[in-house]
Write a protein that holds these residues in place. Structure first.
Motif, PDB file in Angstrom:
ATOM      1  N   VAL A   1       0.819  -1.289   0.116  1.00 26.80           N
ATOM      2  CA  VAL A   1      -0.244   0.120  -0.078  1.00 26.80           C
ATOM      3  C   VAL A   1       0.716   1.154   0.051  1.00 26.80           C
ATOM      4  O   VAL A   1       1.917   1.518   0.799  1.00 26.80           O
ATOM      5  N   ASN A   2       0.745   2.159  -0.984  1.00 20.49           N
ATOM      6  CA  ASN A   2       1.171   3.612  -1.007  1.00 20.49           C
ATOM      7  C   ASN A   2       0.656   4.237  -0.081  1.00 20.49           C
ATOM      8  O   ASN A   2      -0.548   4.982  -0.289  1.00 20.49           O
ATOM      9  N   ILE A   3       1.387   4.707   1.067  1.00 19.32           N
ATOM     10  CA  ILE A   3       0.892   5.403   2.040  1.00 19.32           C
ATOM     11  C   ILE A   3       1.504   7.019   1.699  1.00 19.32           C
ATOM     12  O   ILE A   3       2.745   7.185   1.707  1.00 19.32           O
ATOM     13  N   PRO A   4       0.625   8.079   1.637  1.00 21.89           N
ATOM     14  CA  PRO A   4       1.151   9.530   1.563  1.00 21.89           C
ATOM     15  C   PRO A   4       2.226   9.742   2.588  1.00 21.89           C
ATOM     16  O   PRO A   4       1.591   9.583   3.904  1.00 21.89           O
ATOM     17  N   LEU A   5       3.143  10.683   2.700  1.00 18.65           N
ATOM     18  CA  LEU A   5       3.732  10.720   3.822  1.00 18.65           C
ATOM     19  C   LEU A   5       3.509  12.193   4.629  1.00 18.65           C
ATOM     20  O   LEU A   5       3.821  12.265   5.572  1.00 18.65           O
ATOM     21  N   GLN A   6       2.773  13.071   3.570  1.00 24.58           N
ATOM     22  CA  GLN A   6       2.592  14.376   4.353  1.00 24.58           C
ATOM     23  C   GLN A   6       1.186  14.466   4.722  1.00 24.58           C
ATOM     24  O   GLN A   6       0.373  15.214   3.913  1.00 24.58           O
ATOM     25  N   ILE A   7       0.755  13.571   5.704  1.00 23.10           N
ATOM     26  CA  ILE A   7      -0.572  13.703   6.000  1.00 23.10           C
ATOM     27  C   ILE A   7      -0.845  14.247   7.534  1.00 23.10           C
ATOM     28  O   ILE A   7       0.170  13.688   8.406  1.00 23.10           O
ATOM     29  N   ALA A   8      -1.427  15.245   7.725  1.00 16.85           N
ATOM     30  CA  ALA A   8      -1.612  15.772   9.305  1.00 16.85           C
ATOM     31  C   ALA A   8      -3.164  16.098   9.435  1.00 16.85           C
ATOM     32  O   ALA A   8      -3.992  16.085   8.725  1.00 16.85           O
ATOM     33  N   HIS A   9      -3.531  16.495  10.902  1.00 12.82           N
ATOM     34  CA  HIS A   9      -4.787  16.700  11.086  1.00 12.82           C
ATOM     35  C   HIS A   9      -4.813  18.040  12.181  1.00 12.82           C
ATOM     36  O   HIS A   9      -3.904  18.337  12.872  1.00 12.82           O
ATOM     37  N   ASN A  10      -5.881  18.696  12.244  1.00 12.12           N
ATOM     38  CA  ASN A  10      -5.993  19.647  13.092  1.00 12.12           C
ATOM     39  C   ASN A  10      -6.317  19.365  14.501  1.00 12.12           C
ATOM     40  O   ASN A  10      -7.170  18.055  14.448  1.00 12.12           O
ATOM     41  N   HIS A  11      -5.923  19.715  15.685  1.00 10.20           N
ATOM     42  CA  HIS A  11      -6.370  19.345  16.872  1.00 10.20           C
ATOM     43  C   HIS A  11      -7.676  19.273  17.128  1.00 10.20           C
ATOM     44  O   HIS A  11      -8.392  18.856  17.869  1.00 10.20           O
ATOM     45  N   SER A  12      -8.277  20.134  16.415  1.00  8.38           N
ATOM     46  CA  SER A  12      -9.885  20.392  16.636  1.00  8.38           C
ATOM     47  C   SER A  12     -10.469  19.133  16.079  1.00  8.38           C
ATOM     48  O   SER A  12     -11.571  18.873  16.571  1.00  8.38           O
ATOM     49  N   GLU A  13      -9.895  18.253  15.502  1.00 12.52           N
ATOM     50  CA  GLU A  13     -10.283  16.951  14.694  1.00 12.52           C
ATOM     51  C   GLU A  13     -10.297  15.572  16.050  1.00 12.52           C
ATOM     52  O   GLU A  13     -10.977  14.802  15.442  1.00 12.52           O
ATOM     53  N   LEU A  14      -9.600  16.093  16.923  1.00  9.79           N
ATOM     54  CA  LEU A  14      -9.385  15.045  18.154  1.00  9.79           C
ATOM     55  C   LEU A  14     -10.697  14.433  18.658  1.00  9.79           C
ATOM     56  O   LEU A  14     -10.947  13.307  18.816  1.00  9.79           O
ATOM     57  N   LEU A  15     -11.820  15.386  18.660  1.00  9.00           N
ATOM     58  CA  LEU A  15     -13.127  14.926  19.029  1.00  9.00           C
ATOM     59  C   LEU A  15     -13.831  13.782  18.198  1.00  9.00           C
ATOM     60  O   LEU A  15     -14.028  12.946  18.724  1.00  9.00           O
ATOM     61  N   PHE A  16     -13.476  14.040  16.874  1.00  2.00           N
ATOM     62  CA  PHE A  16     -14.012  13.373  15.904  1.00  2.00           C
ATOM     63  C   PHE A  16     -13.400  11.822  15.844  1.00  2.00           C
ATOM     64  O   PHE A  16     -14.022  10.894  15.810  1.00  2.00           O
ATOM     65  N   LEU A  17     -12.091  12.017  16.138  1.00  2.49           N
ATOM     66  CA  LEU A  17     -11.023  10.891  16.312  1.00  2.49           C
ATOM     67  C   LEU A  17     -11.843   9.856  17.453  1.00  2.49           C
ATOM     68  O   LEU A  17     -11.574   8.532  17.539  1.00  2.49           O
ATOM     69  N   PHE A  18     -11.912  10.706  18.657  1.00  2.00           N
ATOM     70  CA  PHE A  18     -12.200   9.928  19.838  1.00  2.00           C
ATOM     71  C   PHE A  18     -13.723   9.348  19.757  1.00  2.00           C
ATOM     72  O   PHE A  18     -14.031   8.263  19.849  1.00  2.00           O
ATOM     73  N   LEU A  19     -14.313   9.935  18.883  1.00  2.00           N
ATOM     74  CA  LEU A  19     -16.035   9.560  18.663  1.00  2.00           C
ATOM     75  C   LEU A  19     -15.816   8.143  17.623  1.00  2.00           C
ATOM     76  O   LEU A  19     -16.469   7.298  17.848  1.00  2.00           O
TER      77      LEU A  19
END
Length: 446
Positions: free
Chosen positions: A214-232
């Motif tokens: 699997v070719n995984i893109p290396l420059q991936i990031a998220h905003n800290h505001s998304e942590l709630l979405f990731l928790f859910l």
């Protein structure tokens, strides 16, 4: 004299751990080549001769896994331990059988699983590769007449070698072995286990060039505001993982209750998988499925397709394993998590257009979350995502989703995992999170 003996002991252990890494890496290479060969036989040579088209669908796909089931039926009937992914058998060997696994099972596992996957069975190769590595390491330990403690350690080294050689993630491979076998004991045993993982990964790369397709893109990031979405998402995937594990063993019970020969169960299971795969022949329902994971991470699949593929993979894998085929749960768990994670991210992007949401973040975090929930091995996945992306930008989100899913599934499964549930059905009570040395040994294994 005591120091001299200590040095000799560890020199022997480190030498054997390197040897285990070499053997495990070569075993992984041979196994993967066998899968490629059998897939060529079934899909490139056999399929054109049995293809019948109906409204644009090739009915020939239905027969491929069923034919594979008929071929492996005699082998699995004579060696029932070949059923499934093999990781529970490694856990059983280390905790209850002094680290001893029959060496010939490594060869038989290569044959049975390569035919299952090559014919389109919806299972992974990672668990079987781990079992093959552990079997070869155990045979090595028995050849050198090592003590039971060293046999256990070397067998665990073999498991780490197999997993590390598969993904090009030596750190995560070693941690997987520690999490699922040693269950909390992180001590000096880390040294040979990590050494085996690194060596096996090196061997695999020398032969194959790249371990994980699997070719995984290396420059991936998220905003800290998304942590709630990731928790859910972690909560949701923890529930989903736990109940999929329950459904899997419920379906196993249903197949075992049917009073018919094994070959009929394998044939029917194969037909069912082929029927599902017929609708998505190019999206990894049949076989390991890395191609669809790459498309999901790249954002090339629409929402409906992501959901259908995730559910379809769950059903196809359940049918493959419950009917008695040989194959792993590792890759299907990553597939399901990645596809449904990408779907979750796509939905969020529709509802929250003001936030720059990248569904690839949720595909990778979902992969970690679902796997962590079903296997109860979150550290492995956290490290694996870091190694695959070659960075730490995703770690806050991955840690959030993986640990939340892990704890949610742990509560529902009451400390069990998809691996230990199989052992519990045999009367071997092993709970994740309990150190190996504290486990109660059943009287059947004095």
């Amino acid at each position: 004299m005591r120091n001299e003996n200590y040095v000799k002991k560890w020199a022997t252990i480190l030498f054997l751990s390197i040897l285990t890494g070499i053997v495990g890496g070569l075993g992984a290479v041979i196994f993967r080549e066998m899968i490629s060969f059998t897939r060529l036989l079934f899909f490139d040579i056999l399929l054109p001769h049995i293809s019948i088209y109906y409204h644009g669908y090739n009915l020939g796909y239905i027969l491929l896994p069923a034919i594979g089931g008929l071929i492996v039926a005699p082998l699995i009937k004579s060696h029932p331990e070949l059923k499934g992914n093999g990781i529970p058998e490694v856990i059983e060997a280390v905790i209850f059988k002094r680290g001893e696994i029959k060496g010939k099972l490594a060869v038989l596992k290569v044959v049975a699983t390569s035919i299952t996957i090559g014919s389109g069975g919806s299972v992974g190769r990672e668990g079987p590769i781990g079992f093959i590595g552990a079997s070869l390491a155990s045979a090595l330990a028995q050849t050198f007449k090592l003590s039971p403690e060293l046999k256990k350690l070397l067998t665990t080294c073999g498991l780490a070698a197999g997993i590390a050689g598969t993904f090009n993630t030596p750190f995560a491979g070693a941690m997987f072995a520690l999490e699922v076998v040693y269950m909390g004991i992180f001590s000096i045993n880390l040294v040979p286990i990590f050494l085996s993982a690194v060596v096996a990964n090196t061997v695999t790369l020398l032969f194959l060039g790249d371990a994980f397709e699997v070719n995984i893109p290396l420059q991936i990031a998220h905003n800290h505001s998304e942590l709630l979405f990731l928790f859910l998402m972690g909560l949701l995937f923890g529930v989903l993982a736990a109940y999929w594990a329950k459904f899997l063993f419920w379906l196993i019970d249903r197949f075992e209750a049917i009073k018919t020969p094994l070959w009929t169960k394998l044939f029917v299971g194969g037909l069912s998988v082929g029927f599902i795969g017929m609708f998505f022949p190019r999206y990894g329902i049949l076989g390991v499925g890395y191609e669809a994971m790459e498309l999901a991470i790249a954002g090339l699949l629409p929402l409906t397709t992501l959901i259908l593929l995730g559910i379809g993979k769950m059903m196809a894998t359940s049918l493959t394993i419950s009917s008695g085929h040989s194959g792993g749960i590792f890759a299907p768990s990553l597939y399901i998590g990645a596809l449904l994670g990408a779907a979750y991210g796509t939905v969020l992007k529709l509802f929250f257009p003001a936030i720059e949401i990248n569904p690839a973040v949720y595909a990778l975090a979902g992969m970690a979350a679902f796997f962590s929930g079903i296997t109860q091995a979150p550290i492995n996945q956290i490290l694996m995502v870091a190694e695959l992306t070659r960075g730490y930008a995703l770690l806050p989100g991955v840690i959030t989703s993986a640990t939340t899913s892990f704890l949610t599934a742990r509560f529902i499964l009451k400390g069990s995992s998809v691996y230990t549930l199989k052992l519990e059905r045999r009367g071997l009570h092993v709970k994740t999170g309990h150190p190996v040395i504290l486990e109660t040994i059943r009287s059947a294994y004095p």
